[in-house]
Design an enzyme around this catalytic site. Structure first.
Site, PDB file in Angstrom:
ATOM      1  N   PHE A 169      23.383  37.522 112.258  1.00 35.65           N
ATOM      2  CA  PHE A 169      22.216  38.373 111.087  1.00 35.65           C
ATOM      3  C   PHE A 169      21.990  40.229 112.205  1.00 35.65           C
ATOM      4  O   PHE A 169      22.069  40.602 113.250  1.00 35.65           O
ATOM      5  CB  PHE A 169      20.545  37.921 111.575  1.00 35.65           C
ATOM      6  CG  PHE A 169      20.309  38.017 110.603  1.00 35.65           C
ATOM      7  CD1 PHE A 169      20.371  37.505 109.525  1.00 35.65           C
ATOM      8  CD2 PHE A 169      18.833  39.430 110.785  1.00 35.65           C
ATOM      9  CE1 PHE A 169      19.417  38.491 108.052  1.00 35.65           C
ATOM     10  CE2 PHE A 169      18.508  39.955 109.635  1.00 35.65           C
ATOM     11  CZ  PHE A 169      18.864  39.013 107.941  1.00 35.65           C
TER      12      PHE A 169
ATOM     13  N   ASP B  59      16.552  34.623 118.753  1.00 39.71           N
ATOM     14  CA  ASP B  59      16.495  34.866 117.517  1.00 39.71           C
ATOM     15  C   ASP B  59      15.578  33.557 116.910  1.00 39.71           C
ATOM     16  O   ASP B  59      16.269  33.010 116.596  1.00 39.71           O
ATOM     17  CB  ASP B  59      16.827  35.847 116.989  1.00 39.71           C
ATOM     18  CG  ASP B  59      16.906  36.452 115.252  1.00 39.71           C
ATOM     19  OD1 ASP B  59      15.847  36.543 114.877  1.00 39.71           O
ATOM     20  OD2 ASP B  59      17.019  37.467 114.920  1.00 39.71           O
TER      21      ASP B  59
ATOM     22  N   TYR C  62       7.604  36.251 107.644  1.00 39.93           N
ATOM     23  CA  TYR C  62       7.561  35.950 106.152  1.00 39.93           C
ATOM     24  C   TYR C  62       8.326  34.840 105.148  1.00 39.93           C
ATOM     25  O   TYR C  62       9.002  34.458 104.284  1.00 39.93           O
ATOM     26  CB  TYR C  62       7.881  37.282 105.521  1.00 39.93           C
ATOM     27  CG  TYR C  62       9.668  38.002 105.732  1.00 39.93           C
ATOM     28  CD1 TYR C  62      10.315  37.572 105.052  1.00 39.93           C
ATOM     29  CD2 TYR C  62       8.947  38.766 106.669  1.00 39.93           C
ATOM     30  CE1 TYR C  62      12.180  38.096 106.243  1.00 39.93           C
ATOM     31  CE2 TYR C  62      10.162  39.417 107.270  1.00 39.93           C
ATOM     32  CZ  TYR C  62      11.477  39.042 107.013  1.00 39.93           C
ATOM     33  OH  TYR C  62      12.834  39.829 107.529  1.00 39.93           O
ATOM     34  N   LYS C  63       9.655  34.260 106.728  1.00 42.84           N
ATOM     35  CA  LYS C  63      10.550  32.959 106.178  1.00 42.84           C
ATOM     36  C   LYS C  63       9.403  31.800 105.573  1.00 42.84           C
ATOM     37  O   LYS C  63       8.810  31.367 104.596  1.00 42.84           O
ATOM     38  CB  LYS C  63      11.073  32.637 107.230  1.00 42.84           C
ATOM     39  CG  LYS C  63      12.736  34.571 106.541  1.00 42.84           C
ATOM     40  CD  LYS C  63      13.914  34.109 107.487  1.00 42.84           C
ATOM     41  CE  LYS C  63      14.145  35.386 107.371  1.00 42.84           C
ATOM     42  NZ  LYS C  63      14.924  36.278 108.688  1.00 42.84           N
TER      43      LYS C  63
ATOM     44  N   ARG D  18      23.899  30.229  99.480  1.00 49.91           N
ATOM     45  CA  ARG D  18      22.883  29.656 100.124  1.00 49.91           C
ATOM     46  C   ARG D  18      21.586  28.611  99.466  1.00 49.91           C
ATOM     47  O   ARG D  18      20.698  29.555  98.765  1.00 49.91           O
ATOM     48  CB  ARG D  18      22.249  30.627 101.490  1.00 49.91           C
ATOM     49  CG  ARG D  18      21.510  30.174 102.156  1.00 49.91           C
ATOM     50  CD  ARG D  18      21.545  30.889 103.201  1.00 49.91           C
ATOM     51  NE  ARG D  18      20.853  32.692 102.672  1.00 49.91           N
ATOM     52  CZ  ARG D  18      19.758  33.193 103.362  1.00 49.91           C
ATOM     53  NH1 ARG D  18      20.021  33.548 104.542  1.00 49.91           N
ATOM     54  NH2 ARG D  18      18.578  34.541 103.345  1.00 49.91           N
TER      55      ARG D  18
END
Ligand SMILES: *Cc1c(COP(=O)(O)O)cnc(C)c1O
Length: 407
Positions: A126, A195, A220-221, A366
């Site tokens: 990421f 992570d 927030y995911k 995605r």
């Protein structure tokens, strides 16, 4: 054979998590498959925020740091997240953003061991992970960042390496074996920071059993904490008094309200706090975390793999799409990705028809599969509409090619 809608509806009828969907605010006209980027809004969140704002802030004013226990919120909510990731309550604290927490833990690991002078990660990790690692290396003479492909990470690890890996890859959804990778890297003398941004609230995690030492994750995911929700960090208990945060803010001090001139780190994980905790953000995160705890991670993870299996099965005969996510549910997270040369336009065409997923450059579409509020029928319809868009080339339209700032 493509599964039928009746198959999908039968799965919904028997779904023990089905009732959680009604606990979220979801526009009826969309099928939301982007909860891996921004989780949906729990119905309770506005009420909780209203209460924290009007009562605790409005009426309690500064006294709420004590009476409403605001000062303990990073540990309280951290302790709940700990239950979702197989850690002890005092091993997780809510703080800052994932990026900042990465910085703090990478720097702490480098400061703790002079032998560590290579931050080892994979290309295509990421972006923030790569950028933070490079930014930190630029500040530490002699430290460099090295990237090698994921199959070579373990062999490249040694006493000089600090390894930084994302457990579930944000694009492909491929998942590392947490315990085995941790074991192999530690056996070679390496230290590893995980992570967990695309893992927490999505796949089973047992950090303690896997002997993980350091980790960060996103609020927030899959935790549904709201846009820019505070993140969390995990430090195994045996390291908590030897590691030092590079951001020695007053909230990490042993006695912030002694107002000493000199810094002395808190004797526990609070030393990884920096400034004043974001109380409104933590309150919203708390609601999302409670919902996942109520559902239970084993049930959430089971439904995730079933939903992903169904989605993949519905698209297996679609020749235009190349599945880049592992088929084995143990080897993937909770999103499914396909490569398509016109991926951006395909996703725009889907969004125009109410199917919200996202696009990741250069060619990946995605689909985040969030078990708390996604139905089997949703996944079935999303796949049907995707097949239709490809069959009639509905994506082949100039209007779908103009890129927005956030994809
Ligand atoms: C989403 C995500 C982040 C987010 O970092 P922020 O600091 O919240 O912007 C970090 N790492 C990974 C792997 C992610 O998926």
């Amino acid at each position: 054979m493509i599964p039928t809608l009746a198959d999908a509806e039968a799965r919904d009828a028997g779904d023990q998590l089905g009732h959680f969907r009604a606990r979220f605010e979801l526009p009826p006209e969309v099928i939301y498959l982007d909860g891996n980027s921004l989780g949906a809004l729990p119905l309770e969140t506005p009420d909780r925020l209203e209460q924290v704002v009007r009562e605790q802030w409005g009426k309690g004013l500064i006294g709420s740091w004590n009476t409403a226990r605001w000062i303990e919120a990073p540990q309280t909510v951290g302790g709940k997240i700990a239950q979702l990731i197989g850690a002890a309550p005092d091993e997780v604290i809510v703080a800052d953003s994932t990026s900042v927490n990465l910085y703090k833990l990478l720097a702490a690991a480098l400061l703790a061991d002079a032998a560590k002078h290579i931050i080892l990660t994979e290309p295509g990790n990421f972006p923030t992970d790569l950028y933070i690692a490079r930014g930190l290396a630029a500040l530490r003479p002699g430290v460099s960042v090295r990237t090698v492909s994921r199959d070579e990470i373990t062999a490249a690890a040694g006493p000089e390496t600090l390894v930084l890996l994302t457990h579930v890859h944000y694009k492909t959804g491929a998942r590392f074996d947490l315990a085995e990778t941790t074991r192999a890297i530690r056996a070679r003398g390496g230290t590893i920071v995980w992570d967990l941004s695309h893992s927490v609230g999505a796949v089973p995690l047992a950090l303690g059993d896997a002997r993980v030492e350091l980790a960060v994750g996103c609020g927030y995911k899959y935790l549904n904490g709201g846009p820019g929700a505070p993140a969390f960090l995990y430090v195994a208990r045996h390291l908590q008094t030897t590691l030092h945060s590079p951001l020695t803010g007053w909230m990490g001090h042993a006695a912030p309200f002694a107002f000493d001139n000199d810094y002395a780190p808190a004797p526990d994980l609070r030393r990884f706090l920096c400034g004043t905790p974001p109380i409104l953000g933590i309150a919203a995160l708390d609601v999302g975390v409670d919902l996942t705890l109520e559902a239970g991670m084993p049930a959430v993870a089971r439904k995730s793999s079933q939903l992903c299996d169904l989605f993949i099965a519905c698209l297996d005969e679609t020749v235009e799409l190349a599945l880049i996510t592992p088929r084995d549910s143990e080897a993937r997270g909770s999103h499914v990705s396909y490569a398509h040369p016109e991926g951006y336009a395909v996703m725009q065409a889907l969004i125009a028809r109410g199917i919200i997923g996202d696009f990741r450059a250069p060619d990946v579409i995605r689909f985040g599969i969030t078990p708390l509020y996604t139905r089997f029928a949703d996944v079935w319809h999303a796949a049907r509409i995707l097949r239709e868009i490809l069959a009639d080339r509905a994506w082949d339209n100039q209007a779908y090619r103009t890129r927005a700032a956030v994809t």
